[in-house]
Design a protein around this motif. Structure first.
Motif, PDB file in Angstrom:
ATOM      1  N   PRO A  65      50.084  40.911  41.468  1.00  0.00           N
ATOM      2  CA  PRO A  65      48.802  40.782  42.199  1.00  0.00           C
ATOM      3  C   PRO A  65      48.684  39.579  42.717  1.00  0.00           C
ATOM      4  CG  PRO A  65      48.757  41.690  39.824  1.00  0.00           C
ATOM      5  CD  PRO A  65      50.176  41.292  40.109  1.00  0.00           C
ATOM      6  N   ALA A  66      47.778  39.570  43.672  1.00  0.00           N
ATOM      7  CA  ALA A  66      47.643  38.161  44.464  1.00  0.00           C
ATOM      8  C   ALA A  66      46.726  37.292  43.630  1.00  0.00           C
ATOM      9  CB  ALA A  66      47.016  38.668  45.926  1.00  0.00           C
ATOM     10  N   ALA A  67      46.791  36.154  43.733  1.00  0.00           N
ATOM     11  CA  ALA A  67      45.688  35.269  43.213  1.00  0.00           C
ATOM     12  C   ALA A  67      44.388  35.725  43.718  1.00  0.00           C
ATOM     13  CB  ALA A  67      46.150  33.826  43.415  1.00  0.00           C
ATOM     14  N   ILE A  68      43.348  35.503  42.752  1.00  0.00           N
ATOM     15  CA  ILE A  68      41.915  35.872  43.028  1.00  0.00           C
ATOM     16  C   ILE A  68      40.985  34.388  43.326  1.00  0.00           C
ATOM     17  CG2 ILE A  68      42.173  37.962  41.803  1.00  0.00           C
ATOM     18  CD1 ILE A  68      40.468  36.783  39.525  1.00  0.00           C
ATOM     19  N   LEU A  83      46.162  38.460  34.694  1.00  0.00           N
ATOM     20  CA  LEU A  83      45.031  39.455  34.565  1.00  0.00           C
ATOM     21  C   LEU A  83      45.671  40.931  34.560  1.00  0.00           C
ATOM     22  CD1 LEU A  83      42.024  38.080  36.310  1.00  0.00           C
ATOM     23  CD2 LEU A  83      42.405  37.878  33.987  1.00  0.00           C
ATOM     24  N   PRO A  84      45.312  41.872  33.797  1.00  0.00           N
ATOM     25  CA  PRO A  84      45.464  43.270  33.906  1.00  0.00           C
ATOM     26  C   PRO A  84      45.285  43.877  35.218  1.00  0.00           C
ATOM     27  CG  PRO A  84      43.818  42.992  32.750  1.00  0.00           C
ATOM     28  CD  PRO A  84      43.812  41.673  33.018  1.00  0.00           C
ATOM     29  N   VAL A  85      45.612  43.223  36.316  1.00  0.00           N
ATOM     30  CA  VAL A  85      45.351  43.886  37.770  1.00  0.00           C
ATOM     31  C   VAL A  85      46.590  44.554  38.265  1.00  0.00           C
ATOM     32  CG1 VAL A  85      44.619  43.400  39.990  1.00  0.00           C
ATOM     33  CG2 VAL A  85      43.803  42.115  38.166  1.00  0.00           C
ATOM     34  N   ASP A  86      46.273  45.737  38.662  1.00  0.00           N
ATOM     35  CA  ASP A  86      47.753  46.482  39.302  1.00  0.00           C
ATOM     36  C   ASP A  86      47.768  46.115  40.579  1.00  0.00           C
ATOM     37  OD1 ASP A  86      48.875  48.361  40.800  1.00  0.00           O
ATOM     38  OD2 ASP A  86      48.649  50.008  39.142  1.00  0.00           O
ATOM     39  N   GLY A  87      48.798  45.386  40.861  1.00  0.00           N
ATOM     40  CA  GLY A  87      49.042  44.697  42.347  1.00  0.00           C
ATOM     41  C   GLY A  87      48.856  45.526  43.588  1.00  0.00           C
ATOM     42  N   MET A  88      49.324  46.903  43.175  1.00  0.00           N
ATOM     43  CA  MET A  88      49.137  47.922  44.316  1.00  0.00           C
ATOM     44  C   MET A  88      47.774  48.368  44.316  1.00  0.00           C
ATOM     45  SD  MET A  88      52.127  48.297  45.076  1.00  0.00           S
ATOM     46  CE  MET A  88      52.725  49.845  46.122  1.00  0.00           C
ATOM     47  N   PHE A 133      41.987  47.373  37.542  1.00  0.00           N
ATOM     48  CA  PHE A 133      42.536  47.402  35.998  1.00  0.00           C
ATOM     49  C   PHE A 133      43.030  48.927  35.785  1.00  0.00           C
ATOM     50  CE2 PHE A 133      39.498  43.951  34.157  1.00  0.00           C
ATOM     51  CZ  PHE A 133      40.057  42.886  35.007  1.00  0.00           C
ATOM     52  N   PRO A 134      44.021  48.978  35.004  1.00  0.00           N
ATOM     53  CA  PRO A 134      44.452  50.422  34.745  1.00  0.00           C
ATOM     54  C   PRO A 134      43.360  51.188  34.071  1.00  0.00           C
ATOM     55  CG  PRO A 134      45.663  48.834  33.443  1.00  0.00           C
ATOM     56  CD  PRO A 134      44.855  47.909  34.165  1.00  0.00           C
ATOM     57  N   SER A 135      42.638  50.310  33.087  1.00  0.00           N
ATOM     58  CA  SER A 135      41.518  51.263  32.516  1.00  0.00           C
ATOM     59  C   SER A 135      40.597  50.137  31.903  1.00  0.00           C
ATOM     60  CB  SER A 135      41.949  52.184  31.341  1.00  0.00           C
ATOM     61  OG  SER A 135      42.450  51.572  30.371  1.00  0.00           O
ATOM     62  N   ASP A 136      39.545  50.538  31.093  1.00  0.00           N
ATOM     63  CA  ASP A 136      38.920  49.569  30.113  1.00  0.00           C
ATOM     64  C   ASP A 136      39.454  49.367  28.753  1.00  0.00           C
ATOM     65  OD1 ASP A 136      37.959  52.017  29.116  1.00  0.00           O
ATOM     66  OD2 ASP A 136      35.763  51.501  29.596  1.00  0.00           O
ATOM     67  N   LYS A 137      40.676  50.149  28.470  1.00  0.00           N
ATOM     68  CA  LYS A 137      41.003  49.951  27.208  1.00  0.00           C
ATOM     69  C   LYS A 137      42.162  48.813  27.056  1.00  0.00           C
ATOM     70  CE  LYS A 137      41.219  55.027  26.537  1.00  0.00           C
ATOM     71  NZ  LYS A 137      42.282  56.168  26.413  1.00  0.00           N
ATOM     72  N   GLN A 139      45.432  47.449  29.412  1.00  0.00           N
ATOM     73  CA  GLN A 139      45.389  46.055  29.888  1.00  0.00           C
ATOM     74  C   GLN A 139      46.492  45.248  29.494  1.00  0.00           C
ATOM     75  OE1 GLN A 139      41.481  44.276  30.371  1.00  0.00           O
ATOM     76  NE2 GLN A 139      40.384  46.224  31.007  1.00  0.00           N
ATOM     77  N   ILE A 140      46.871  45.078  28.104  1.00  0.00           N
ATOM     78  CA  ILE A 140      47.729  44.115  27.659  1.00  0.00           C
ATOM     79  C   ILE A 140      49.377  44.691  28.563  1.00  0.00           C
ATOM     80  CG2 ILE A 140      48.087  45.337  25.430  1.00  0.00           C
ATOM     81  CD1 ILE A 140      49.003  41.784  26.777  1.00  0.00           C
ATOM     82  N   LYS A 141      49.431  46.039  28.348  1.00  0.00           N
ATOM     83  CA  LYS A 141      50.529  46.639  29.044  1.00  0.00           C
ATOM     84  C   LYS A 141      50.741  46.145  30.578  1.00  0.00           C
ATOM     85  CE  LYS A 141      51.491  50.476  26.064  1.00  0.00           C
ATOM     86  NZ  LYS A 141      51.123  52.114  25.850  1.00  0.00           N
ATOM     87  N   GLN A 142      49.660  46.086  31.202  1.00  0.00           N
ATOM     88  CA  GLN A 142      49.648  45.969  32.717  1.00  0.00           C
ATOM     89  C   GLN A 142      49.952  44.386  32.717  1.00  0.00           C
ATOM     90  OE1 GLN A 142      49.009  47.863  35.611  1.00  0.00           O
ATOM     91  NE2 GLN A 142      50.029  46.078  36.453  1.00  0.00           N
ATOM     92  N   VAL A 143      49.491  43.669  32.107  1.00  0.00           N
ATOM     93  CA  VAL A 143      49.586  41.956  32.071  1.00  0.00           C
ATOM     94  C   VAL A 143      51.278  41.870  31.744  1.00  0.00           C
ATOM     95  CG1 VAL A 143      49.401  39.894  30.832  1.00  0.00           C
ATOM     96  CG2 VAL A 143      47.274  41.128  31.422  1.00  0.00           C
ATOM     97  N   MET A 144      51.866  42.554  30.967  1.00  0.00           N
ATOM     98  CA  MET A 144      53.141  42.427  30.646  1.00  0.00           C
ATOM     99  C   MET A 144      53.986  42.985  31.562  1.00  0.00           C
ATOM    100  SD  MET A 144      53.157  40.761  27.730  1.00  0.00           S
ATOM    101  CE  MET A 144      54.727  40.609  27.413  1.00  0.00           C
ATOM    102  N   GLU A 145      53.550  43.925  32.162  1.00  0.00           N
ATOM    103  CA  GLU A 145      54.064  44.574  33.524  1.00  0.00           C
ATOM    104  C   GLU A 145      54.318  43.388  34.388  1.00  0.00           C
ATOM    105  OE1 GLU A 145      56.490  47.123  33.782  1.00  0.00           O
ATOM    106  OE2 GLU A 145      56.181  47.298  31.658  1.00  0.00           O
ATOM    107  N   ASN A 146      52.978  42.867  34.797  1.00  0.00           N
ATOM    108  CA  ASN A 146      52.864  41.686  35.839  1.00  0.00           C
ATOM    109  C   ASN A 146      53.724  40.672  35.500  1.00  0.00           C
ATOM    110  OD1 ASN A 146      50.823  43.131  37.112  1.00  0.00           O
ATOM    111  ND2 ASN A 146      49.209  42.240  36.255  1.00  0.00           N
TER     112      ASN A 146
END
Length: 121
Positions: A5-8, A27-32, A36-40, A44-51
């Motif tokens: 994800p790009a800087a905000i 943050l839990p932002v999907d770069g594509m 956010f993947p969801s509000d759960k 969100q923590i999974k997305q942060v770790m993937e980032n």
């Protein structure tokens, strides 16, 4: 593989200084999608770790070379889930870590992690 994800704001996603890489809070932002993947919390923590994984790959490092993390959670009641997901990305040696409950995160995220990589570790 995804996209970092790009800087905000007016900052770099990461900066390399010698063998160290200082990574801004992820943050839990999907770069594509930019969303956010969801509000759960777990999603969100999974997305942060993937980032984090995407950045590590880009700089030629691995989770074993993460030496310090600073973790921000909107609600420490999510700490057990946080530890389970976070811990699953590391081997047997974990980085030094600080974790805090904060009142608010950018984009109303539930979690954010900044970290330091030592490429020689």
């Amino acid at each position: 593989m995804g996209k970092i994800p790009a800087a905000i704001g007016p900052y770099s996603v990461y900066r390399e200084v010698g063998d160290l890489v200082f990574v801004s809070g992820q943050l839990p932002v999907d770069g594509m999608t930019g969303e956010f993947p969801s509000d759960k919390f777990e999603d969100q923590i999974k997305q942060v770790m993937e980032n984090m994984a995407l950045i590590l790959n880009e700089v030629g490092a691995s989770f074993d070379q993460v030496v310090k993390t600073t973790c921000f959670l909107k609600d420490l009641n999510d700490f057990a889930v946080f530890n389970e997901v976070y811990g699953s990305y590391f081997g047997t040696e974990f980085p030094a870590r600080s974790a805090f409950q904060v009142a608010k995160l950018p984009k109303d995220a539930l979690v954010e992690i900044e970290f330091i990589i030592d490429k020689k570790a």
